[in-house]
Design a protein around this motif. Structure first.
Motif, mmCIF file in Angstrom:
data_model
loop_
_atom_site.group_PDB
_atom_site.id
_atom_site.type_symbol
_atom_site.label_atom_id
_atom_site.label_comp_id
_atom_site.label_asym_id
_atom_site.label_seq_id
_atom_site.Cartn_x
_atom_site.Cartn_y
_atom_site.Cartn_z
ATOM 1 N N THR A 65 0.880 -1.158 0.000
ATOM 2 C CA THR A 65 0.000 0.000 0.000
ATOM 3 C C THR A 65 0.920 1.211 0.000
ATOM 4 N N VAL A 66 0.857 2.011 -1.047
ATOM 5 C CA VAL A 66 1.801 3.112 -1.223
ATOM 6 C C VAL A 66 1.073 4.445 -1.177
ATOM 7 N N THR A 67 1.629 5.371 -0.412
ATOM 8 C CA THR A 67 1.165 6.755 -0.431
ATOM 9 C C THR A 67 2.351 7.623 -0.814
ATOM 10 N N TRP A 73 7.736 8.912 -0.772
ATOM 11 C CA TRP A 73 6.729 7.856 -0.730
ATOM 12 C C TRP A 73 6.876 7.043 0.555
ATOM 13 N N THR A 74 5.774 6.442 0.954
ATOM 14 C CA THR A 74 5.741 5.521 2.088
ATOM 15 C C THR A 74 4.984 4.282 1.633
ATOM 16 N N ALA A 75 5.610 3.116 1.797
ATOM 17 C CA ALA A 75 5.003 1.847 1.389
ATOM 18 C C ALA A 75 4.822 0.975 2.622
ATOM 19 N N SER A 83 8.071 1.153 4.954
ATOM 20 C CA SER A 83 9.354 1.630 4.434
ATOM 21 C C SER A 83 9.075 2.928 3.705
ATOM 22 N N SER A 84 10.103 3.737 3.526
ATOM 23 C CA SER A 84 9.904 5.013 2.855
ATOM 24 C C SER A 84 11.119 5.355 2.019
ATOM 25 N N GLY A 85 10.934 6.301 1.149
ATOM 26 C CA GLY A 85 12.028 6.737 0.282
ATOM 27 C C GLY A 85 11.587 7.891 -0.584
ATOM 28 N N SER A 86 12.385 8.153 -1.589
ATOM 29 C CA SER A 86 12.045 9.224 -2.518
ATOM 30 C C SER A 86 12.388 8.789 -3.926
ATOM 31 N N VAL A 87 11.767 9.443 -4.888
ATOM 32 C CA VAL A 87 12.014 9.144 -6.289
ATOM 33 C C VAL A 87 12.628 10.373 -6.958
#
Length: 89
Positions: A65-67, A73-75, A83-87
């Motif tokens: 489930t991604v927001t 982003w947070t998945a 987990s989280s990260g950036s694009v």
């Protein structure tokens, strides 16, 4: 005494009876397509993950489930948590 061999019997070579454990291979999955990450063919997935959030959990292959807000982003995996990260823009 029994005719059934057991692990302490010298010279008995049946690995199942001796309790031999087969080697364990850790399975990891592609975060973009969900297929085995140990196999080749993920160059396009790697490029896609630079600009989009992951879709699958790399540990259990569940759909995440991604927001996302902007580039962040947070998945969330139901089993393994968040987990989280950036694009890249």
């Amino acid at each position: 005494m029994s005719d059934i061999p057991y692990a302490a019997d010298s010279g008995y070579s049946d690995p199942d009876t001796l309790g031999a454990i087969p080697p364990v291979v850790a399975a990891t999955y592609c975060a973009h397509c969900g297929r085995s990450a140990n196999k080749s063919g993920h160059a396009a997935c790697t490029q896609a993950l630079a600009t989009t959030p992951p879709t699958y959990c790399t540990t259990c292959r569940r759909e995440l489930t991604v927001t996302s807000e902007g580039q962040q982003w947070t998945a969330t995996c139901k089993k393994h948590g968040e987990s989280s990260g950036s694009v890249a823009a």
